[in-house]
Design an enzyme around this catalytic site. Structure first.
Site, PDB file in Angstrom:
ATOM      1  N   ASP A 203      24.290  15.728  79.420  1.00  0.00           N
ATOM      2  CA  ASP A 203      24.822  14.431  79.831  1.00  0.00           C
ATOM      3  C   ASP A 203      23.680  13.456  80.144  1.00  0.00           C
ATOM      4  O   ASP A 203      22.683  13.834  80.768  1.00  0.00           O
ATOM      5  CB  ASP A 203      25.674  14.637  81.096  1.00  0.00           C
ATOM      6  CG  ASP A 203      26.368  13.368  81.551  1.00  0.00           C
ATOM      7  OD1 ASP A 203      27.289  12.927  80.866  1.00  0.00           O
ATOM      8  OD2 ASP A 203      25.967  12.816  82.610  1.00  0.00           O
ATOM      9  N   GLU A 240      23.377  13.709  74.864  1.00  0.00           N
ATOM     10  CA  GLU A 240      24.156  12.470  74.861  1.00  0.00           C
ATOM     11  C   GLU A 240      23.200  11.277  74.902  1.00  0.00           C
ATOM     12  O   GLU A 240      22.672  10.922  75.964  1.00  0.00           O
ATOM     13  CB  GLU A 240      25.110  12.408  76.066  1.00  0.00           C
ATOM     14  CG  GLU A 240      26.097  11.268  75.934  1.00  0.00           C
ATOM     15  CD  GLU A 240      26.320  10.452  77.189  1.00  0.00           C
ATOM     16  OE1 GLU A 240      27.161   9.546  77.155  1.00  0.00           O
ATOM     17  OE2 GLU A 240      25.656  10.708  78.219  1.00  0.00           O
TER      18      GLU A 240
HETATM   19  C1  AAO Z   1      31.939   6.211  88.661  1.00  0.00           C
HETATM   20  C2  AAO Z   1      32.519   4.815  88.798  1.00  0.00           C
HETATM   21  C3  AAO Z   1      31.400   3.807  89.031  1.00  0.00           C
HETATM   22  C4  AAO Z   1      30.564   4.197  90.238  1.00  0.00           C
HETATM   23  C5  AAO Z   1      30.055   5.622  90.041  1.00  0.00           C
HETATM   24  C6  AAO Z   1      29.297   6.151  91.245  1.00  0.00           C
HETATM   25  O1  AAO Z   1      33.251   4.498  87.622  1.00  0.00           O
HETATM   26  O2  AAO Z   1      31.982   2.535  89.233  1.00  0.00           O
HETATM   27  O3  AAO Z   1      29.458   3.337  90.381  1.00  0.00           O
HETATM   28  O4  AAO Z   1      31.158   6.508  89.806  1.00  0.00           O
HETATM   29  O5  AAO Z   1      30.121   6.189  92.354  1.00  0.00           O
HETATM   30  C7  AAO Z   1      31.407   8.957  84.188  1.00  0.00           C
HETATM   31  C8  AAO Z   1      32.204   7.665  84.165  1.00  0.00           C
HETATM   32  C9  AAO Z   1      31.680   6.665  85.174  1.00  0.00           C
HETATM   33  C10 AAO Z   1      31.587   7.293  86.546  1.00  0.00           C
HETATM   34  C11 AAO Z   1      30.616   8.453  86.417  1.00  0.00           C
HETATM   35  C12 AAO Z   1      30.347   9.178  87.738  1.00  0.00           C
HETATM   36  O6  AAO Z   1      32.150   7.127  82.860  1.00  0.00           O
HETATM   37  O7  AAO Z   1      32.589   5.565  85.206  1.00  0.00           O
HETATM   38  O8  AAO Z   1      31.121   6.339  87.475  1.00  0.00           O
HETATM   39  O9  AAO Z   1      31.205   9.424  85.504  1.00  0.00           O
HETATM   40  O10 AAO Z   1      31.517   9.645  88.309  1.00  0.00           O
HETATM   41  C13 AAO Z   1      25.987   4.882  79.860  1.00  0.00           C
HETATM   42  C14 AAO Z   1      25.126   6.133  79.810  1.00  0.00           C
HETATM   43  C15 AAO Z   1      25.891   7.350  79.355  1.00  0.00           C
HETATM   44  C16 AAO Z   1      27.210   7.509  80.119  1.00  0.00           C
HETATM   45  C17 AAO Z   1      28.000   6.209  79.920  1.00  0.00           C
HETATM   46  C18 AAO Z   1      29.352   6.270  80.646  1.00  0.00           C
HETATM   47  O11 AAO Z   1      23.997   5.907  78.971  1.00  0.00           O
HETATM   48  O12 AAO Z   1      25.074   8.481  79.591  1.00  0.00           O
HETATM   49  O13 AAO Z   1      27.240   5.136  80.463  1.00  0.00           O
HETATM   50  N1  AAO Z   1      27.947   8.689  79.697  1.00  0.00           N
HETATM   51  C19 AAO Z   1      27.861   9.970  80.471  1.00  0.00           C
HETATM   52  C20 AAO Z   1      29.197  10.670  80.531  1.00  0.00           C
HETATM   53  C21 AAO Z   1      30.135   9.898  81.421  1.00  0.00           C
HETATM   54  C22 AAO Z   1      29.614   9.897  82.850  1.00  0.00           C
HETATM   55  C23 AAO Z   1      28.154   9.832  82.926  1.00  0.00           C
HETATM   56  C24 AAO Z   1      27.325   9.842  81.824  1.00  0.00           C
HETATM   57  C25 AAO Z   1      27.539   9.974  84.250  1.00  0.00           C
HETATM   58  O14 AAO Z   1      29.687  10.903  79.251  1.00  0.00           O
HETATM   59  O15 AAO Z   1      31.447  10.399  81.379  1.00  0.00           O
HETATM   60  O16 AAO Z   1      30.142   8.753  83.561  1.00  0.00           O
HETATM   61  O17 AAO Z   1      27.388  11.378  84.471  1.00  0.00           O
HETATM   62  C26 AAO Z   1      25.624   0.794  76.566  1.00  0.00           C
HETATM   63  C27 AAO Z   1      24.501   1.811  76.571  1.00  0.00           C
HETATM   64  C28 AAO Z   1      24.938   3.172  76.990  1.00  0.00           C
HETATM   65  C29 AAO Z   1      25.756   3.110  78.255  1.00  0.00           C
HETATM   66  C30 AAO Z   1      26.942   2.136  78.023  1.00  0.00           C
HETATM   67  C31 AAO Z   1      27.848   2.046  79.230  1.00  0.00           C
HETATM   68  O18 AAO Z   1      26.473   0.987  75.436  1.00  0.00           O
HETATM   69  O19 AAO Z   1      23.965   1.923  75.275  1.00  0.00           O
HETATM   70  O20 AAO Z   1      23.808   3.992  77.196  1.00  0.00           O
HETATM   71  O21 AAO Z   1      26.250   4.418  78.538  1.00  0.00           O
HETATM   72  O22 AAO Z   1      26.414   0.863  77.716  1.00  0.00           O
HETATM   73  O23 AAO Z   1      27.165   1.434  80.272  1.00  0.00           O
HETATM   74  C32 AAO Z   1      28.498  -1.700  72.907  1.00  0.00           C
HETATM   75  C33 AAO Z   1      26.979  -1.544  72.801  1.00  0.00           C
HETATM   76  C34 AAO Z   1      26.537  -0.237  73.423  1.00  0.00           C
HETATM   77  C35 AAO Z   1      26.973  -0.213  74.838  1.00  0.00           C
HETATM   78  C36 AAO Z   1      28.483  -0.278  74.825  1.00  0.00           C
HETATM   79  C37 AAO Z   1      29.044  -0.287  76.223  1.00  0.00           C
HETATM   80  O24 AAO Z   1      29.161  -0.785  72.034  1.00  0.00           O
HETATM   81  O25 AAO Z   1      26.592  -1.565  71.455  1.00  0.00           O
HETATM   82  O26 AAO Z   1      25.142  -0.092  73.349  1.00  0.00           O
HETATM   83  O27 AAO Z   1      28.943  -1.475  74.210  1.00  0.00           O
HETATM   84  O28 AAO Z   1      30.414   0.040  76.143  1.00  0.00           O
END
Ligand code: AAO
Length: 493
Positions: A203, A240
């Protein structure tokens, strides 16, 4: 001789982290998102092995924070490396791995070691009895503030230092550069290897330095031979890394270390099968589309994040909610030789934070399995849709062949063969496909595995008569329930 042995050893290490370590005749992974360990063990024996699935990606296994209303994402906030979650305890986990390996279904664990839990105002408790952490103090590992990067927010994905040294959505960021932190992570991964897992989904890999990951991956033990792995087998690693282009961090920084979740595949396949890019362009599907090399890319139509708009794909992503297009995209994914394939198996959701089916105490509920193979109780079980599990069988049947006899109508009807083992056609036009094709199969009558199942010499769906020379008339009506037809050597009646 010594040099030869050394070269063999180096080659094994260099290749090892890409090999999913599956049984030879199988090749698709299913992500049983939020399933309980006991249910997965049953599923391996009753459904996945008989249908030819190669492995299961399971939800995080280690102790997590408990968040008010129990969203699915609480499992991405680790408190310790104890194997206890609402999917089950260590004994249940170990039993599942044993039972799945016994029937040739590998287990891949979603491991979170970029970070520990955030200071969480919503958290209401823990799976153990300890208090919710409000400092960088995780006594059950133990980790203390010394083991973390100083707190800062990620607001600029173009700044690699920020992405890797600051806190992803406020999650406390471990410093994998520290020897003690590496030791604790490797201890955790080794423990899982001892229990018989085949590999890991790492992750948030993009949020860690490649050089640190390199050290960690290389230190992990070889896979457990008592679970049927060959001596010296290395754990499969899929990292990931969301790289859709235009950001400061590239997937190529990680692709020598292990496989990568190829998010571009998900975005492009969704675009094509939503009708936003002509299917005829899929003719050169693969690296030419900017995807990683086949053996380095783990591909999927949707994943647990992008199916609910939590990162990595935009508006083109297809999910179970667009079922006809979704099944077509999945059929193409499994019919094409490119890459390591993963199927998503979801629970039904209305909003993106909604947790999995659970009782009023927050205990996970088991899927209800119906006699027609489908399931209910709030679970979608895409992997139990005939159009999907039969394509897992198709992919197994056509292993080792390439794409040949490609045909398209210049737009959204396409067809191709896989060597002399299988044939598939797609119709995404609003008019019928009705045409004679070269199927590349021996003469005979075949069961279309999309519209039905083959059962002995019976077929519950459409049949296709292949004549001498491999020709057959193929019909897919525009209004039909499914826009695909697939036949293969194993579906001959
Ligand atoms: C939760 C709450 C938050 C709070 C936090 C702490 O929702 O509000 O602040 O707790 O209390 C998962 C959930 C989160 C959750 C978290 C912890 O999704 O909502 O937060 O558990 O409980 C980035 C990372 C990537 C991550 C993804 C979600 O790089 O690693 O965000 N995925 C993994 C898991 C996921 C998990 C975590 C990591 C944490 O699969 O389930 O989170 O362990 C861009 C970047 C990406 C970035 C995204 C989203 O993408 O490239 O790297 O991913 O933004 O921020 C277009 C663009 C594309 C962009 C995308 C965004 O397509 O081309 O580049 O839009 O949608």
């Amino acid at each position: 001789m010594k040099l030869l042995l050394l070269l063999v050893a180096v080659a094994a290490i260099a290749n090892g982290q890409f090999d999913p370590q599956q049984w030879n005749n199988r090749n698709t992974i299913v992500h049983l998102f939020e399933w309980k360990w006991d249910d997965i063990a049953n599923e391996c024996e009753n459904f996945l092995a008989p249908k030819g699935f190669a492995g299961v990606q399971v939800s995080p296994v280690n102790e997590n924070v408990i968040v008010y209303d129990r969203p699915w994402w609480e499992r991405y906030q680790p408190l310790s490396y104890k194997l206890v979650t609402r999917s089950g305890n260590e004994k249940q986990f170990a039993d599942m791995v044993r039972r799945c390996n016994n029937v040739g279904v590998r287990i891949y664990v979603d491991v979170i070691f970029n970070h520990m839990a955030a200071d969480n105002s919503h958290a209401v408790g823990t799976a153990g009895s300890r208090a919710v952490p409000e400092t960088k103090d995780f006594p059950a590992v133990p980790f203390s503030s010394w083991d973390f990067h100083p707190s800062c927010d990620i607001y600029n994905y173009n700044d690699p230092n920020q992405v890797r040294n600051c806190e992803l959505v406020g999650l406390k960021d471990l410093d994998q550069g520290k020897e003690y932190v590496r030791e604790k992570i490797v201890e955790f991964l080794d423990h899982l290897v001892e229990l018989g897992v085949a590999g890991f989904r790492v992750d948030a890999a993009k949020h860690m330095w490649p050089a640190d990951l390199d050290v960690i991956y290389k230190r992990i033990k070889n896979l457990n031979t008592q679970h049927g792995f060959a001596p010296n087998s290395r754990p499969f690693i899929v990292q990931e890394v969301i790289d859709l282009g235009g950001e400061g961090i590239s997937k190529y920084e990680y692709s020598d270390l292990g496989a990568i979740t190829e998010f571009r595949f998900s975005a492009e396949i969704g675009k094509a099968f939503r009708g936003n890019n002509d299917l005829k362009y899929l003719r050169n599907w693969g690296e030419e589309w900017g995807f990683l090399e086949s053996h380095k890319a783990l591909v999927f139509v949707d994943n647990h994040d992008n199916q609910r708009s939590h990162g990595g794909g935009g508006n083109d992503i297809l999910t179970y909610k667009q079922d006809k297009n979704y099944k077509m995209a999945t059929a193409f994914t499994l019919a094409h030789p490119f890459s390591i394939t993963r199927i998503m198996s979801s629970f039904a959701f209305e909003h993106s934070d909604q947790g999995p089916p659970q009782d009023s105490q927050g205990n996970l509920l088991s899927p209800v399995i119906y006699s027609d193979n489908s399931c209910g109780g709030g679970w979608v079980c895409e992997h139990r849709w005939r159009q999907i599990y039969n394509m897992v069988g198709f992919k197994n049947q056509v292993r080792g062949t390439g794409v040949n006899d490609w045909w398209d109508n210049g737009k959204n009807q396409i067809a191709f063969c896989r060597g002399g083992e299988g044939f598939i056609a797609f119709n995404l036009e609003n008019y019928d496909l009705n045409k004679e094709f070269q199927t590349c199969l021996p003469a005979g009558t075949y069961c279309d595995v999309i519209s039905g199942d083959k059962n002995g010499s019976n077929c519950s769906g459409k049949t296709v008569v292949v004549g001498n020379g491999g020709k057959a008339n193929i019909y897919i009506g525009a209004k039909e329930y499914d826009g695909v037809l697939a036949i293969h050597k194993g579906s001959r009646l």
